[in-house]
Design a protein around this motif. Structure first.
Motif, PDB file in Angstrom:
ATOM      1  N   ALA A   1      43.052  46.820  44.416  1.00 14.89           N
ATOM      2  CA  ALA A   1      42.225  46.771  44.729  1.00 14.89           C
ATOM      3  C   ALA A   1      41.657  48.014  45.707  1.00 14.89           C
TER       4      ALA A   1
ATOM      5  N   MET B   1      37.398  44.895  48.281  1.00 18.90           N
ATOM      6  CA  MET B   1      38.056  44.876  47.015  1.00 18.90           C
ATOM      7  C   MET B   1      37.024  45.319  45.437  1.00 18.90           C
TER       8      MET B   1
ATOM      9  N   THR C   1      43.674  47.888  39.162  1.00 18.52           N
ATOM     10  CA  THR C   1      43.374  46.861  38.464  1.00 18.52           C
ATOM     11  C   THR C   1      43.120  46.444  37.752  1.00 18.52           C
TER      12      THR C   1
ATOM     13  N   THR D   1      36.271  42.337  39.829  1.00 19.06           N
ATOM     14  CA  THR D   1      35.952  42.771  41.247  1.00 19.06           C
ATOM     15  C   THR D   1      35.083  43.013  41.860  1.00 19.06           C
TER      16      THR D   1
ATOM     17  N   ARG E   1      40.619  36.163  40.615  1.00 17.10           N
ATOM     18  CA  ARG E   1      39.658  37.438  40.034  1.00 17.10           C
ATOM     19  C   ARG E   1      39.746  37.368  38.393  1.00 17.10           C
TER      20      ARG E   1
END
Length: 291
Positions: free
Chosen positions: A125, A131, A137, A143, A261
């Protein structure tokens, strides 16, 4: 193989706790030694070196615009070689500055046969600016610009670089420091462009405790989410940890579940990731077997 005691990344950087970027750079510089010029575009590394007039970097650093790192290194390498100097020219850039913004200058430098080493430390990211999603990614990751999870697979920058037919390229992770150190040493023995793609787990961006950085790196390799290998003049060799993962991979959930995440990740996306991992491992194993 003994890793030198000399330090070129000094204490008290501005890095976040558990930063894999700074851990990676520590071993990169130990492998390269003092006769090195580091070219750093806009990224986390341009921040962790410190604010003028103080710096944590104990060698020459050139800070350059996001898109221009490989172009700058290309000119520097030509000038140094014209002077008869063997100084290592190393670009040290994040995934945003490599897979996205810097890919044009990267391709140009490799096409011209520039004598340099390009290292992409990949925290998947745009870490320095909050981010946001990058080409690096992975599928399903949340994100600041993909709050519901990214809908696309990670860009295969290694295949793109391999298409330029460099004499040496490799992947690495600071969770395996001797492997990383040796691959940098190997890369610097080749004339022409070399490339190393390093997975750099990011505690604040991936949302896991900072003391788990090394564990996250090892889980990435053990699950096959990240594959360690090197390719010399087109011939691929899997590194030992990834050969083990090919035979007996750890469950992917062991890597995904500790990271915020991936919280709430859709089951279909997890299955898609598993298929992608399996296909990639088999493809690389087949390439290695063919020689």
């Amino acid at each position: 193989m003994k890793i030198p005691e000399e330090e070129y990344l000094l204490k008290c950087t501005a890095a976040c706790a558990g930063c894999s970027d700074s851990l990676t750079l520590r071993y990169v510089l130990k492998a390269a030694g003092p006769d090195t010029v580091l070219v750093v575009p806009a990224c986390c590394t341009s921040v962790i070196q410190g604010a003028y007039p103080y710096t944590a970097f104990n060698l020459t650093v050139v800070n350059i615009a996001f898109a221009a790192a490989a172009a700058c290194a290309s000119g520097m390498s030509e000038a140094l070689r014209a002077l008869g100097r063997k100084t290592h020219v190393i670009v040290y850039a994040g995934d945003g500055g490599t897979l996205d913004i810097g890919i044009q200058s990267l391709s140009g430098a490799f096409e011209r046969g520039t004598d340099f080493l390009y290292i992409c430390y990949d925290n998947e990211a745009y870490g320095n600016t909050g981010m946001q999603r990058s080409g690096g990614t992975p599928l399903g990751a949340r994100t600041t610009t993909t709050p519901m999870g990214k809908r696309h697979q990670k860009k295969d920058i290694d295949a793109i670089v391999a298409a330029h037919d460099p004499p040496f390229m490799a992947t690495a992770c600071p969770a395996y420091p001797r492997d990383l150190f040796q691959k940098v040493r190997n890369a610097l023995t080749f004339r022409g462009p070399s490339f190393i793609h390093v997975l750099a787990p990011c505690p604040p961006g991936w949302r896991f405790p900072p003391e788990k950085s090394v564990e996250m790196g090892k889980l990435a390799v053990k699950t096959g989410m990240w594959v360690l290998y090197e390719r010399r003049h087109g011939k691929l060799s899997l590194s030992a940890p990834s050969k083990t993962a090919l035979k007996n991979p750890a469950p992917l959930e062991e890597y995904l579940s500790p990271q915020g995440r991936f919280e709430g990740m859709d089951g279909a996306d997890i299955e898609a990731l598993k298929r992608h991992i399996s296909e990639n491992l088999l493809k690389l194993a087949s390439e290695e077997a063919k020689g």
